[in-house]
Enzyme design. Structure first.
Site, PDB file in Angstrom:
ATOM      1  N   GLY A   9       0.850  -1.204   0.000  1.00 55.07           N
ATOM      2  CA  GLY A   9       0.000   0.000   0.000  1.00 55.07           C
ATOM      3  C   GLY A   9       0.876   1.240   0.000  1.00 55.07           C
ATOM      4  O   GLY A   9       0.566   2.243   0.643  1.00 55.07           O
ATOM      5  N   GLY A  10       1.971   1.176  -0.726  1.00 58.09           N
ATOM      6  CA  GLY A  10       3.011   2.208  -0.667  1.00 58.09           C
ATOM      7  C   GLY A  10       2.724   3.455  -1.467  1.00 58.09           C
ATOM      8  O   GLY A  10       3.537   4.371  -1.502  1.00 58.09           O
ATOM      9  N   ASP A  40       0.669  -1.433  -4.669  1.00 57.94           N
ATOM     10  CA  ASP A  40      -0.545  -0.640  -4.415  1.00 57.94           C
ATOM     11  C   ASP A  40      -1.510  -0.985  -5.531  1.00 57.94           C
ATOM     12  O   ASP A  40      -1.216  -1.849  -6.380  1.00 57.94           O
ATOM     13  CB  ASP A  40      -0.212   0.872  -4.382  1.00 57.94           C
ATOM     14  N   ASP A  84      -4.268  -5.972  -4.698  1.00 55.24           N
ATOM     15  CA  ASP A  84      -5.399  -5.601  -3.844  1.00 55.24           C
ATOM     16  C   ASP A  84      -5.125  -6.342  -2.546  1.00 55.24           C
ATOM     17  O   ASP A  84      -5.229  -7.572  -2.501  1.00 55.24           O
ATOM     18  CB  ASP A  84      -6.732  -6.040  -4.474  1.00 55.24           C
ATOM     19  N   PHE A  85      -4.724  -5.597  -1.520  1.00 52.08           N
ATOM     20  CA  PHE A  85      -4.215  -6.290  -0.329  1.00 52.08           C
ATOM     21  C   PHE A  85      -5.293  -7.027   0.467  1.00 52.08           C
ATOM     22  O   PHE A  85      -4.994  -7.727   1.415  1.00 52.08           O
ATOM     23  CB  PHE A  85      -3.362  -5.385   0.559  1.00 52.08           C
ATOM     24  N   ARG A 135       2.830   1.398   5.838  1.00 53.35           N
ATOM     25  CA  ARG A 135       2.793   2.735   6.435  1.00 53.35           C
ATOM     26  C   ARG A 135       1.432   3.398   6.237  1.00 53.35           C
ATOM     27  O   ARG A 135       0.950   3.536   5.110  1.00 53.35           O
ATOM     28  CB  ARG A 135       3.868   3.611   5.786  1.00 53.35           C
ATOM     29  N   HIS A 153      -4.550   2.320   9.833  1.00 54.44           N
ATOM     30  CA  HIS A 153      -5.443   3.281  10.519  1.00 54.44           C
ATOM     31  C   HIS A 153      -6.670   3.632   9.666  1.00 54.44           C
ATOM     32  O   HIS A 153      -7.625   4.206  10.168  1.00 54.44           O
ATOM     33  CB  HIS A 153      -4.675   4.545  10.947  1.00 54.44           C
TER      34      HIS A 153
HETATM   35  C1  SAM Z   1      -3.177   6.584   3.452  1.00 52.33           C
HETATM   36  S1  SAM Z   1      -2.487   5.979   1.960  1.00 52.33           S
HETATM   37  C2  SAM Z   1      -0.892   5.491   2.527  1.00 52.33           C
HETATM   38  C3  SAM Z   1       0.077   5.403   1.412  1.00 52.33           C
HETATM   39  C4  SAM Z   1       1.528   5.184   1.826  1.00 52.33           C
HETATM   40  N1  SAM Z   1       1.740   3.943   2.525  1.00 52.33           N
HETATM   41  C5  SAM Z   1       1.995   6.335   2.649  1.00 52.33           C
HETATM   42  O1  SAM Z   1       2.297   6.153   3.806  1.00 52.33           O
HETATM   43  O2  SAM Z   1       2.041   7.463   2.113  1.00 52.33           O
HETATM   44  C6  SAM Z   1      -3.336   4.464   1.714  1.00 52.33           C
HETATM   45  C7  SAM Z   1      -2.896   3.693   0.489  1.00 52.33           C
HETATM   46  O3  SAM Z   1      -3.604   2.457   0.453  1.00 52.33           O
HETATM   47  C8  SAM Z   1      -3.869   2.155  -0.906  1.00 52.33           C
HETATM   48  N2  SAM Z   1      -4.974   1.195  -0.968  1.00 52.33           N
HETATM   49  C9  SAM Z   1      -6.270   1.386  -0.607  1.00 52.33           C
HETATM   50  N3  SAM Z   1      -6.962   0.241  -0.794  1.00 52.33           N
HETATM   51  C10 SAM Z   1      -6.092  -0.681  -1.278  1.00 52.33           C
HETATM   52  C11 SAM Z   1      -6.208  -2.064  -1.630  1.00 52.33           C
HETATM   53  N4  SAM Z   1      -7.374  -2.699  -1.523  1.00 52.33           N
HETATM   54  N5  SAM Z   1      -5.108  -2.700  -2.063  1.00 52.33           N
HETATM   55  C12 SAM Z   1      -3.915  -2.050  -2.168  1.00 52.33           C
HETATM   56  N6  SAM Z   1      -3.735  -0.748  -1.839  1.00 52.33           N
HETATM   57  C13 SAM Z   1      -4.815  -0.075  -1.394  1.00 52.33           C
HETATM   58  C14 SAM Z   1      -4.218   3.492  -1.484  1.00 52.33           C
HETATM   59  O4  SAM Z   1      -4.115   3.487  -2.893  1.00 52.33           O
HETATM   60  C15 SAM Z   1      -3.190   4.389  -0.816  1.00 52.33           C
HETATM   61  O5  SAM Z   1      -2.010   4.505  -1.562  1.00 52.33           O
END
Ligand code: SAM
Length: 445
Positions: A262-263, A285, A316-317, A332, A336
């Site tokens: 989810g980077g 991501d 898709d995590f 990261r 939350h």
């Molecule tokens: C709050 S951001 C955090 C991004 C990064 N880790 C950071 O600290 O800046 C949440 C991230 O989760 C990703 N995300 C949301 N749902 C997801 C999913 N089902 N699978 C993978 N990534 C996902 C979003 O695209 C986004 O980049």
């Protein structure tokens, strides 16, 4: 009068002594950096205004000062004054929204002599009398400086409202769509359907705006842009650049692979590879983020792409495991966003990819209870008589917790809560690595 002060009087003195010794720490830190201590009028930011270049002793001293001053005030002031002033906090958000919307800081840029309310009114289009009320309130709260009656200039705080500073986006987001959602918190929590639900589509944000938070941002280009800016601003004021200092990366082997789950564009692990070129990074991501990863890394560290020291692998995590056999799975500011059951699902998928020596590192705020009985191993307790969680000194993580509740029906977590969701996914807690702002919670298989 007895010779010995009462325990209450001793507490007041102890708070003053904490303030006094911490102020000496602040002065020493600025002296050591060859800089004068800041004044409210100073506009330039130096290395001690940025988390990555602020020594831990200064961060600690600032937290103690903020905590002790607030605790001292509420201890001695009239309780009715205190509680009503707290309830009035909404007016500060409202006035910041006006100042940010009218771009007052931009209008004052490069004008240390200031501009009159008349001039600011003409330039911004906001009624003169009303703008004067707003600016006087803000100057009373140390945002802007009234250089002469009804003439205002920027100061140490108001420059953060310059549109060139991403932190102004945080102010915009907080005082606009989040502020509106905040006003329906009680209505939402007492609603028979919404109040019992942890579904993001049953949050206060959804109740007020008619769409869950992320769908809302799909609808409004300007607000989506501002939200993206706020993510940058958030990093600037919390932990940008701190990751290389927060963990023993040096102990990892040459070519160890960090999976940034989810980077987003991988900005956090980009900083890491700049500090530790021996590391490799897989950013994972949603597939739609690949262009943002490519844009960032080709601009900031093109050699990492050419030498395949970074790759982007869509995920898709919730549906599948990340890339197998990485050395570290770094997560990261993801958990939350989600309720416990969803976090357990994400961590269970991560566990499925782990080799026996792999580690999971979760970077988030770690909350603490306000009682010393909550002495979970690894938690850093503030000195007595401060609240053990540093009270006002660490208040932003608790603001953020409530913002997650209002925005997404989610939360920031205590160390025990992280340990519990990790255990439900079959992970073993190893260590808390405190970075002063956010922390890393380390798990193994
Ligand atoms: C709050 S951001 C955090 C991004 C990064 N880790 C950071 O600290 O800046 C949440 C991230 O989760 C990703 N995300 C949301 N749902 C997801 C999913 N089902 N699978 C993978 N990534 C996902 C979003 O695209 C986004 O980049």
């Amino acid at each position: 009068m007895s010779a010995n002060p009462s325990p209450q009087a001793a507490q007041l003195t102890a708070l003053v002594e904490l303030i006094s010794s911490s102020v000496k720490e602040v002065i020493a830190a600025y002296n050591a950096a060859g800089r004068d201590v800041p004044s409210l009028e100073s506009l330039d930011e130096g290395p001690l205004e940025i988390p990555a270049t602020t020594p831990a002793s200064l961060t600690q001293a600032r937290q103690i000062i903020e905590a002790a001053c607030a605790q001292l005030c509420v201890t001695v002031a009239q309780p009715g004054d205190c509680i009503v002033n707290k309830a009035f906090a909404c007016t500060e958000s409202a006035c910041l929204q006006v100042a940010a919307g009218a771009r007052i800081a931009d209008l004052l840029e490069g004008k240390p002599e200031g501009l009159s309310v008349d001039e600011l009114s003409k330039l911004s289009g906001v009624d003169r009398g009303k703008l004067g009320q707003v600016l006087r309130f803000l100057a009373t709260k140390h945002v802007y400086r009234e250089v002469r009656p009804n003439v205002y200039a920027n100061n140490r705080l108001s420059v953060k409202l310059l549109t060139s500073d991403p932190v102004s986006c945080n102010v915009g987001v907080c005082t606009d769509e989040l502020f509106k959602a905040t006003t329906s918190t009680w209505e939402t929590l007492s609603d028979p359907e919404y109040g019992q639900s942890y579904d993001p589509s049953r949050s206060a944000f959804r109740k007020v705006h008619g769409a869950p938070l992320f769908e809302f941002y799909e609808q409004y280009d300007m607000k989506r842009e501002r939200f993206s800016g706020a993510m940058v601003g958030w990093g600037n004021i919390t932990d940008r650049g701190l990751l290389p200092q927060m963990y023993d990366w040096q102990a990892l082997e040459q070519d160890a692979v960090i999976c940034d789950v989810g980077g987003n564009n991988g900005h956090a692990t980009l900083d890491l590879v700049k500090g530790y070129p021996k590391l490799k990074v897989v950013v994972q991501d949603l597939a739609s983020l690949r262009p943002r990863w490519s844009e960032l890394w080709s601009k900031e560290l093109p050699s990492a792409i050419q030498e395949e020291r970074t790759t982007f692998v869509p995920i898709d995590f919730f549906k599948g495991a990340p890339v197998k056999d990485c050395d570290v799975y770094y997560i990261r500011h993801i958990l939350h966003d989600w309720p416990d059951a969803s976090c357990v699902q994400i961590l269970t998928n991560v566990k499925a990819a782990m080799k026996p020596t792999a580690r999971v590192l979760i970077q988030e705020y770690v909350l603490q209870q306000t009682t010393r009985e909550d002495a979970v191993i690894g938690n850093d307790l503030a000195p007595e008589p401060l609240l053990p969680n540093y009270g006002n000194g660490r208040i932003r993580r608790y603001y953020q917790d409530i913002t997650m509740l209002i925005g997404l029906n989610s939360k920031e977590r205590t160390l025990q809560e992280f340990i519990d969701i990790g255990a439900q996914a079959g992970l073993t807690f190893v260590k808390l690595w405190d970075g002063g702002q956010t922390a890393l919670v380390e798990f193994s298989l």
